[in-house]
Design a protein around this motif. Structure first.
Motif, PDB file in Angstrom:
ATOM      1  N   VAL A 178      30.123  43.314  45.365  1.00 38.07           N
ATOM      2  CA  VAL A 178      31.171  44.035  44.639  1.00 38.07           C
ATOM      3  C   VAL A 178      32.380  43.131  44.421  1.00 38.07           C
ATOM      4  CG1 VAL A 178      32.785  45.987  44.729  1.00 38.07           C
ATOM      5  CG2 VAL A 178      30.407  46.306  45.445  1.00 38.07           C
ATOM      6  N   LEU A 179      32.833  42.466  45.463  1.00 28.17           N
ATOM      7  CA  LEU A 179      33.991  41.575  45.370  1.00 28.17           C
ATOM      8  C   LEU A 179      33.732  40.416  44.409  1.00 28.17           C
ATOM      9  CD1 LEU A 179      36.839  40.888  46.392  1.00 28.17           C
ATOM     10  CD2 LEU A 179      35.741  39.591  48.248  1.00 28.17           C
ATOM     11  N   GLY A 180      32.566  39.799  44.520  1.00 28.58           N
ATOM     12  CA  GLY A 180      32.218  38.683  43.632  1.00 28.58           C
ATOM     13  C   GLY A 180      32.166  39.099  42.174  1.00 28.58           C
ATOM     14  N   VAL A 181      31.579  40.254  41.910  1.00 28.93           N
ATOM     15  CA  VAL A 181      31.511  40.745  40.527  1.00 28.93           C
ATOM     16  C   VAL A 181      32.911  41.068  40.022  1.00 28.93           C
ATOM     17  CG1 VAL A 181      30.712  42.654  39.065  1.00 28.93           C
ATOM     18  CG2 VAL A 181      29.141  41.568  40.672  1.00 28.93           C
ATOM     19  N   PHE A 182      33.736  41.710  40.848  1.00 27.05           N
ATOM     20  CA  PHE A 182      35.113  42.033  40.454  1.00 27.05           C
ATOM     21  C   PHE A 182      35.859  40.763  40.052  1.00 27.05           C
ATOM     22  CE2 PHE A 182      39.571  42.928  40.953  1.00 27.05           C
ATOM     23  CZ  PHE A 182      39.723  44.250  40.543  1.00 27.05           C
ATOM     24  N   ILE A 183      35.758  39.720  40.868  1.00 27.84           N
ATOM     25  CA  ILE A 183      36.440  38.449  40.579  1.00 27.84           C
ATOM     26  C   ILE A 183      35.856  37.796  39.327  1.00 27.84           C
ATOM     27  CG2 ILE A 183      36.790  36.095  41.454  1.00 27.84           C
ATOM     28  CD1 ILE A 183      36.976  37.418  44.288  1.00 27.84           C
ATOM     29  N   THR A 184      34.541  37.807  39.197  1.00 29.46           N
ATOM     30  CA  THR A 184      33.877  37.217  38.029  1.00 29.46           C
ATOM     31  C   THR A 184      34.285  37.925  36.738  1.00 29.46           C
ATOM     32  OG1 THR A 184      32.012  36.559  39.404  1.00 29.46           O
ATOM     33  CG2 THR A 184      31.613  36.685  37.032  1.00 29.46           C
ATOM     34  N   MET A 185      34.567  39.220  36.835  1.00 33.50           N
ATOM     35  CA  MET A 185      34.947  39.985  35.648  1.00 33.50           C
ATOM     36  C   MET A 185      36.244  39.466  35.020  1.00 33.50           C
ATOM     37  SD  MET A 185      32.727  42.117  34.699  1.00 33.50           S
ATOM     38  CE  MET A 185      33.741  42.966  33.502  1.00 33.50           C
ATOM     39  N   GLU A 186      37.114  38.849  35.803  1.00 37.02           N
ATOM     40  CA  GLU A 186      38.338  38.286  35.223  1.00 37.02           C
ATOM     41  C   GLU A 186      37.995  37.181  34.232  1.00 37.02           C
ATOM     42  OE1 GLU A 186      42.409  37.744  34.405  1.00 37.02           O
ATOM     43  OE2 GLU A 186      41.316  39.401  35.304  1.00 37.02           O
ATOM     44  N   GLY A 187      37.074  36.302  34.610  1.00 34.48           N
ATOM     45  CA  GLY A 187      36.635  35.252  33.682  1.00 34.48           C
ATOM     46  C   GLY A 187      35.896  35.823  32.496  1.00 34.48           C
ATOM     47  N   ALA A 188      35.048  36.801  32.745  1.00 38.76           N
ATOM     48  CA  ALA A 188      34.315  37.446  31.649  1.00 38.76           C
ATOM     49  C   ALA A 188      35.286  38.134  30.700  1.00 38.76           C
ATOM     50  CB  ALA A 188      33.301  38.448  32.205  1.00 38.76           C
ATOM     51  N   THR A 189      36.305  38.766  31.256  1.00 41.23           N
ATOM     52  CA  THR A 189      37.305  39.447  30.423  1.00 41.23           C
ATOM     53  C   THR A 189      38.025  38.453  29.526  1.00 41.23           C
ATOM     54  OG1 THR A 189      37.597  41.205  32.036  1.00 41.23           O
ATOM     55  CG2 THR A 189      39.409  40.850  30.504  1.00 41.23           C
TER      56      THR A 189
END
Length: 150
Positions: free
Chosen positions: A6-17
């Motif tokens: 969950v934490l890794g995906v949340f952080i990765t979403m910033e780059g994806a965004t």
């Protein structure tokens, strides 16, 4: 392990965004995002709000798939995306754009920096020449503006 997913995906979403905002929303789907910059909509909703459904759909599908597989990793990936989407809604729509008139006054340097960077992003009315495509992390110069005040 699930917390780390969950934490890794949340952080990765910033780059994806950042990538989605820069190359899709300010690219081939500019027709949906334009009214968010030029305020050409006639009501409270914008064509830009359709991105909520576009981005929520994969998260919902992953949550569903993960539940069907007895809470497999897909569920926790979908949860990370969903939590990022909730953070985006609260910070972008409620705090920055004041769709609900709450949290309008703050002295928190982090939130002031995010608001300032977002204003810089919106000074460009066209899809070119944009800046500050991030959401929770913005260029350091905006953080320095508020964290270095005495």
């Amino acid at each position: 392990m699930n917390f780390l997913i969950v934490l890794g995906v949340f952080i990765t979403m910033e780059g994806a965004t950042w990538l989605i905002h820069r190359y899709i929303m300010h690219g081939f789907l500019w027709s949906l995002h334009r009214d968010h910059h030029d305020h050409s909509h006639d009501g409270k909703l914008e064509r830009n709000d359709l991105f909520f459904f576009i981005f929520a759909s994969p998260a919902i599908a992953l949550l569903y798939l993960g539940v069907k597989q007895e809470f497999s990793h897909w569920f926790f990936i979908g949860l990370g995306i969903s939590l990022y989407g909730m953070a985006y809604f609260f910070v972008h729509d409620i705090f920055i754009h004041q769709r609900a008139k709450v949290f309008s006054k703050t002295n928190n340097p982090y939130f002031l920096a995010i608001r300032r960077a977002h204003k810089q992003h919106h000074k460009h009315l066209g899809k070119e020449d944009g800046e500050c495509f991030g959401f929770l992390w913005v260029p350091v110069k905006y953080f320095k503006m508020y964290f270095n005040k005495k």
